[in-house]
Enzyme design. Structure first.
Site, mmCIF file in Angstrom:
data_model
loop_
_atom_site.group_PDB
_atom_site.id
_atom_site.type_symbol
_atom_site.label_atom_id
_atom_site.label_comp_id
_atom_site.label_asym_id
_atom_site.label_seq_id
_atom_site.Cartn_x
_atom_site.Cartn_y
_atom_site.Cartn_z
ATOM 1 N N GLY A 170 -36.167 44.265 61.908
ATOM 2 C CA GLY A 170 -36.436 42.869 61.611
ATOM 3 C C GLY A 170 -37.788 42.362 62.053
ATOM 4 O O GLY A 170 -38.094 41.183 61.858
ATOM 5 N N VAL A 171 -38.622 43.221 62.625
ATOM 6 C CA VAL A 171 -39.943 42.789 63.092
ATOM 7 C C VAL A 171 -40.879 42.697 61.893
ATOM 8 O O VAL A 171 -41.215 43.699 61.268
ATOM 9 C CB VAL A 171 -40.512 43.768 64.130
ATOM 10 C CG1 VAL A 171 -41.874 43.284 64.625
ATOM 11 C CG2 VAL A 171 -39.551 43.943 65.290
ATOM 12 N N LYS A 220 -32.219 56.549 69.677
ATOM 13 C CA LYS A 220 -32.487 55.454 68.741
ATOM 14 C C LYS A 220 -31.196 55.058 68.030
ATOM 15 O O LYS A 220 -30.474 55.915 67.518
ATOM 16 C CB LYS A 220 -33.536 55.878 67.716
ATOM 17 C CG LYS A 220 -33.958 54.782 66.752
ATOM 18 C CD LYS A 220 -35.089 55.278 65.857
ATOM 19 C CE LYS A 220 -35.652 54.164 64.992
ATOM 20 N NZ LYS A 220 -34.704 53.719 63.964
ATOM 21 N N PRO A 230 -40.223 55.877 62.621
ATOM 22 C CA PRO A 230 -40.075 56.960 61.657
ATOM 23 C C PRO A 230 -39.533 56.452 60.328
ATOM 24 O O PRO A 230 -38.499 55.779 60.292
ATOM 25 C CB PRO A 230 -39.084 57.908 62.336
ATOM 26 C CG PRO A 230 -38.309 57.036 63.279
ATOM 27 C CD PRO A 230 -39.277 55.997 63.751
ATOM 28 N N ILE A 231 -40.246 56.748 59.260
ATOM 29 C CA ILE A 231 -39.795 56.408 57.900
ATOM 30 C C ILE A 231 -39.904 57.667 57.053
ATOM 31 O O ILE A 231 -40.965 58.304 57.003
ATOM 32 C CB ILE A 231 -40.621 55.278 57.285
ATOM 33 C CG1 ILE A 231 -40.448 53.980 58.092
ATOM 34 C CG2 ILE A 231 -40.213 55.043 55.833
ATOM 35 C CD1 ILE A 231 -41.210 52.802 57.525
ATOM 36 N N GLY A 232 -38.828 58.017 56.391
ATOM 37 C CA GLY A 232 -38.816 59.211 55.566
ATOM 38 C C GLY A 232 -39.321 58.954 54.157
ATOM 39 O O GLY A 232 -39.523 57.819 53.721
ATOM 40 N N ASP A 289 -36.798 47.981 67.416
ATOM 41 C CA ASP A 289 -37.207 47.741 66.036
ATOM 42 C C ASP A 289 -36.059 47.064 65.303
ATOM 43 O O ASP A 289 -35.022 46.770 65.902
ATOM 44 C CB ASP A 289 -37.685 49.022 65.333
ATOM 45 C CG ASP A 289 -36.581 50.002 64.980
ATOM 46 O OD1 ASP A 289 -35.389 49.633 64.959
ATOM 47 O OD2 ASP A 289 -36.909 51.168 64.690
ATOM 48 N N HIS A 298 -31.353 50.367 62.416
ATOM 49 C CA HIS A 298 -31.943 51.071 61.277
ATOM 50 C C HIS A 298 -32.414 50.084 60.213
ATOM 51 O O HIS A 298 -32.355 50.366 59.008
ATOM 52 C CB HIS A 298 -30.941 52.067 60.681
ATOM 53 C CG HIS A 298 -31.564 53.343 60.209
ATOM 54 N ND1 HIS A 298 -31.659 54.470 60.993
ATOM 55 C CD2 HIS A 298 -32.120 53.690 59.027
ATOM 56 C CE1 HIS A 298 -32.232 55.440 60.320
ATOM 57 N NE2 HIS A 298 -32.533 54.989 59.117
#
Length: 426
Positions: A356-357, A299, A102-104, A354, A323
């Site tokens: 740093g990928v 998360k 999820p990215i806002g 998630d 995050h």
């Protein structure tokens, strides 16, 4: 992917064929090249918001350094002629072990924002996790996805009615899991944004889930009703006028009507009031169980003790994440704690990952250390900035292709074969 030509060879062939024909590449393949290209395309404040992290950005660096400490040890003379990159999550088979995290405020990258990302997710078969801070309502995204997989990420509002309404809407638009972000009940100290005094939500950006929500809009309307039209107001500055125009343009309804209405400002102020809740405890998870049948994924887990607490609480999955380094400066790299967390939960629930990928090879390492699936974050936002839905699709294909090729070269024919035996720690 399963069946047909392996995705690694397919994507490579397409790139080289297009090169021979002089077809330009809109989306760079290297992580650094992708970021540089997106920086040139995006406004300075938009790029700062997406790329920035907390404090001196030591946690963001720690995420990268954690990957560098693990090295892949390829194994030879294994039959990898056919490779299966698929995984099963919550009873559904997916072609690759990736999620779109999820990215806002995706409008900072592209006008079509979350809808463009939704199209790309559907095209690639990668589940998209709708953000609470979306620029387009979840229903609009679901409408372009057909039966493709989507999840919903919840920022737990201080208003219970808003929480329940979000849950009901997520179920109604076909979301298959609920991802509760725990590490952002207050915003971290983010100097790149602070230097520009820029918070997108204060401009009406990234609050479309709220302004499309009946429970939230009742709160905003009540606030607007208390507005005294005759109250003295400070002399408007040019910046204030621009902010009002931005709020009015993004608020539902006609722009001209919004300019004369207190609702756009009331909605922004209400959002800033009810966005989050810092009083949550483990006992509050029961509230979610009472109001949704969706699998619940927590998360932001970084401590093995919290992972065990999550198992004891009966949730359905966890995401090991910091995050992307955006919340706590000087925190531990997420990959560093992944092996211990996987060991402590002992297969009781899926462990997603998630932070740093940046490549398919990074994903291989996280899978080897026990992750069930891998969240792609900033890279797909950069792809969105460069080429909209096609850019996101290209980024996902590049991740999947590199993972497939890494599997072939390391000696793994299935995702399930990837384990810590392929890695050495230095």
């Amino acid at each position: 992917m399963t069946g047909g030509e392996p995705i690694g060879r397919r994507v490579q062939s397409r790139i080289y064929r297009n090169g021979a024909l002089g077809v330009p590449m809109a989306t760079p393949r290297s992580p650094d090249g992708l970021e540089r290209a997106a920086r040139r395309r995006m406004s300075a404040r938009a790029f700062a918001y997406v790329a920035g992290s907390a404090g001196a950005e030591r946690t963001a660096r720690a995420n990268i350094e954690a990957f560098d400490r693990w090295q892949i040890v390829p194994r030879m003379l294994r039959d990898v002629g056919e490779r299966d990159t698929s995984v099963e999550i919550f009873g559904r088979r997916h072609p690759t072990p990736f999620l779109l995290s999820p990215i806002g405020v995706q409008e900072l990258a592209h006008p079509e924002a979350d809808v463009a990302t939704a199209r790309a997710a559907a095209a690639t078969g990668v589940p998209m996790v709708f953000s609470s801070q979306a620029s387009r309502p979840m229903e609009e995204c679901a409408a372009v996805m057909g039966d493709a997989a989507r999840w919903f990420q919840l920022y737990w509002s201080s208003d219970d009615d808003v929480v329940v309404s979000f849950l009901e809407r997520a179920e109604a638009c076909g979301c298959e899991a609920l991802v509760v972000t725990l590490d952002t009940h207050v915003l971290g100290w983010r100097p790149r944004d602070l230097d520009r005094a820029f918070l997108p939500f204060a401009h009406g950006m990234g609050i479309a889930q709220y302004t499309s929500d009946p429970a939230f809009m009742r709160l905003a309307a009540a606030r607007a009703d208390k507005t005294d039209p005759n109250a003295p107001r400070p002399r408007p500055t040019l910046a204030a006028i621009r902010t009002l125009l931005a709020m009015s343009r993004r608020h539902p309804g006609r722009f001209s009507d919004n300019l004369r209405s207190p609702m756009p400002r009331a909605a922004v102020e209400t959002f800033l009031d009810v966005f989050s809740r810092s009083t949550l405890t483990w006992d509050d998870l029961g509230f979610l169980r009472e109001h949704t049948t969706l699998p619940i994924v927590l998360k932001g887990i970084q401590d093995p003790h919290d992972a065990v607490r999550a198992v004891d609480a009966g949730v359905d999955g966890i995401v090991v994440s910091n995050h992307g380094g955006r919340q706590v400066d000087g925190a531990i790299g997420s990959l560093t704690v992944l092996p211990e967390i996987v060991a402590r939960v002992g297969g009781a629930l899926p462990v997603f990952f998630d932070s740093g990928v940046r490549t398919g090879a990074d994903a291989f390492k996280a899978l080897a250390l026990g992750a069930t699936a891998i969240g792609i974050g900033r890279p797909y936002m950069y792809g969105l900035a460069l080429d909209g839905a096609a850019g996101v699709e290209a980024v996902v294909d590049h991740f999947a292709a590199e993972l497939d090729l890494t599997m072939a070269l390391a000696g793994a024919s299935r995702v399930g074969d990837i384990d810590a035996g392929f890695l050495r720690h230095r």
